[in-house]
Design an enzyme around this catalytic site. Sequence first.
Site, PDB file in Angstrom:
ATOM      1  N   ASP A 246       0.897  -1.125   0.023  1.00 42.89           N
ATOM      2  CA  ASP A 246      -0.016  -0.038   0.110  1.00 42.89           C
ATOM      3  C   ASP A 246       0.949   1.291  -0.050  1.00 42.89           C
ATOM      4  O   ASP A 246       2.201   1.047   0.190  1.00 42.89           O
ATOM      5  CB  ASP A 246      -0.865   0.102   1.106  1.00 42.89           C
ATOM      6  CG  ASP A 246      -1.856   1.302   1.397  1.00 42.89           C
ATOM      7  OD1 ASP A 246      -2.324   1.549   0.316  1.00 42.89           O
ATOM      8  OD2 ASP A 246      -1.812   1.853   2.345  1.00 42.89           O
ATOM      9  N   THR A 248      -0.015   4.750   1.498  1.00 44.86           N
ATOM     10  CA  THR A 248      -0.177   5.671   2.654  1.00 44.86           C
ATOM     11  C   THR A 248       0.029   4.954   3.747  1.00 44.86           C
ATOM     12  O   THR A 248      -0.676   4.043   3.991  1.00 44.86           O
ATOM     13  CB  THR A 248      -1.658   6.423   2.543  1.00 44.86           C
ATOM     14  OG1 THR A 248      -1.860   6.922   1.324  1.00 44.86           O
ATOM     15  CG2 THR A 248      -1.760   7.290   3.671  1.00 44.86           C
ATOM     16  N   ASP A 446      -1.339  -0.964   6.243  1.00 47.47           N
ATOM     17  CA  ASP A 446      -1.767  -0.463   7.478  1.00 47.47           C
ATOM     18  C   ASP A 446      -3.207  -0.144   7.833  1.00 47.47           C
ATOM     19  O   ASP A 446      -3.473   0.362   8.881  1.00 47.47           O
ATOM     20  CB  ASP A 446      -0.802   0.792   7.594  1.00 47.47           C
ATOM     21  CG  ASP A 446      -1.452   1.951   7.060  1.00 47.47           C
ATOM     22  OD1 ASP A 446      -1.736   1.664   5.864  1.00 47.47           O
ATOM     23  OD2 ASP A 446      -1.096   3.128   7.654  1.00 47.47           O
TER      24      ASP A 446
END
Length: 559
Positions: A246, A248, A446
């Site tokens: 991912d 961000t 996250d």
Amino acid sequence: MGRVAVYFEAAAVIISLTLLGQMLELKARSQTSAAIKSLLGLAPKTARRIKPDGTEEDIELAHVHEGDLLRVRPGEKVSVDGLVTEGSSAVDEAMLTGEPLPVTKRVGDKLIGATLNTAGAMVMRAEHVGSATVLSQIVQMVAQAQRSRAPMQRMADRVAGYFVMAVVSAALLTFLVWGFFGPQPSWVFGLINAVSVLIIACPCALGLATLMSIMVATGRGATQGILFRDAAAIENFRKVQVLIVDKTGTLTEGRPVFEKVFAVAPYGEGEVLRLAASLDQGSEHPLAEAIVRAAKDKGMTLSKVDGFESATGIGVRGGVDGKRLSLGNTALMAQDKVAIDSDAQTQAEALRLGGASVMSLAINGQFAGLLAVSDPVKKSTPAALKALQDAGIRIIMATGDGLTTAKSVGQHLGINEVHGEVKPADKLALVERLQAQGLVVAMAGDGINDAPALAKADVGIAMGTGTDVAMNSAQVTLVKGDLRGIATARELSNATIANMKQNLGFAFVYNSLGVPLAAGLLFPFTGLLLSPMVAALAMSLSSASVITNALRLRGKIKD
């Protein structure tokens, strides 16, 4: 004189040597739990609670409850997880992140139990206590991983089952061969040699071969900020061929900074920012936090949100001041059939080319403006990605951000395969598609939107700085949120499997050599037999040797 040298003390010596071996084994095994003991030792024993009347008292940690106000004085450890409500200080979080420099904490910032307050005094509100604290969860994960069984260990257990039957058969055959064909007293020779076979071939070393490697590896990983949920994760990590990341909070800091707002008449920039921030109050996404923080910094008063809805991975919806709002990427705008004018599209594309994440705001189904937020890449990310690519791992970025932004970041980091504006279902489908090609896939993320893909991947890797949902879905958690931990985890996985194979090889070679010797194979050539007492000593030392070899793992990975 025609008699066999058998003494009653032989039984006592065999038992004593077996117990000695177990003592050596227990002592060595206790060292494998050193990581858990050191983690438990980090927690303070007391906390200073502020009573409602303003007086203060020192209480045991077990008596701290959620919502209690606690004072953290200079030089003291933070007692539990919570939020700063008064004061500021520099907090040493090295026990959690490994970073040597203290982190400045101000009102509203999170504090983690067992970290060290180095300078100023603070007042905090307890939010997570007891088993809910970060430190307790780390200890629980390490203990759980140490109790789990790796696939290689299950194979060793099956082999041990067949091995026991083979040893019993070998002991019976030894007894019969010596009884019928050995020198007198042949049956006494047969009994002693059969007992020696049973003692020396005890499969203790075989049973410990993989277990001890796993226990040492999970403890070593914990000291490096790498938490394995189970032994299978350790074994599978070295097989990873593709890593999906991912953007961000994984590649980037996850602490975005608001850049600018672009409004479309009849709305002004201030109104667009205020409405977007009001809506984003209910979102957990780092980009949302940046917008809310920017509005508050400008002194704006935010309104209450009604009917908040998170379209995970693409944006949010809700009602503010009687208006129906949608805030998210172009996928959300397309879903809500919101038309974006050409000037705004040009502006958005320019911002994305600069690496910013751009969100569109629609009010009552009409496009109202753009909000740009930039999230700097973590300093450790380029080196981490290079190490993984050098190891032959294919890197793919999959993010909910716009494709232009994603490609800009990917180009900066040397990632050639980039997927932008993907939903959680798209990330899941990407994992499944790669697995269908026969590839071993790891997913690092996250956020809540990463959870399905993390759970489906062969190895799910959650950033410790992310959401609880992500960490609960993953097999591995990087406490520091640092991608360099993936390279370290892979190195530890390779070292652990090599150590397991060494232990299993040693156990098999030992028994392959020991059983024939105990059965009396050398007697026709040397006239010597292996005493059951010597067999007991050899059996004990073999287990201790396997454990000692496993303990070498602690020095394999550098701090």
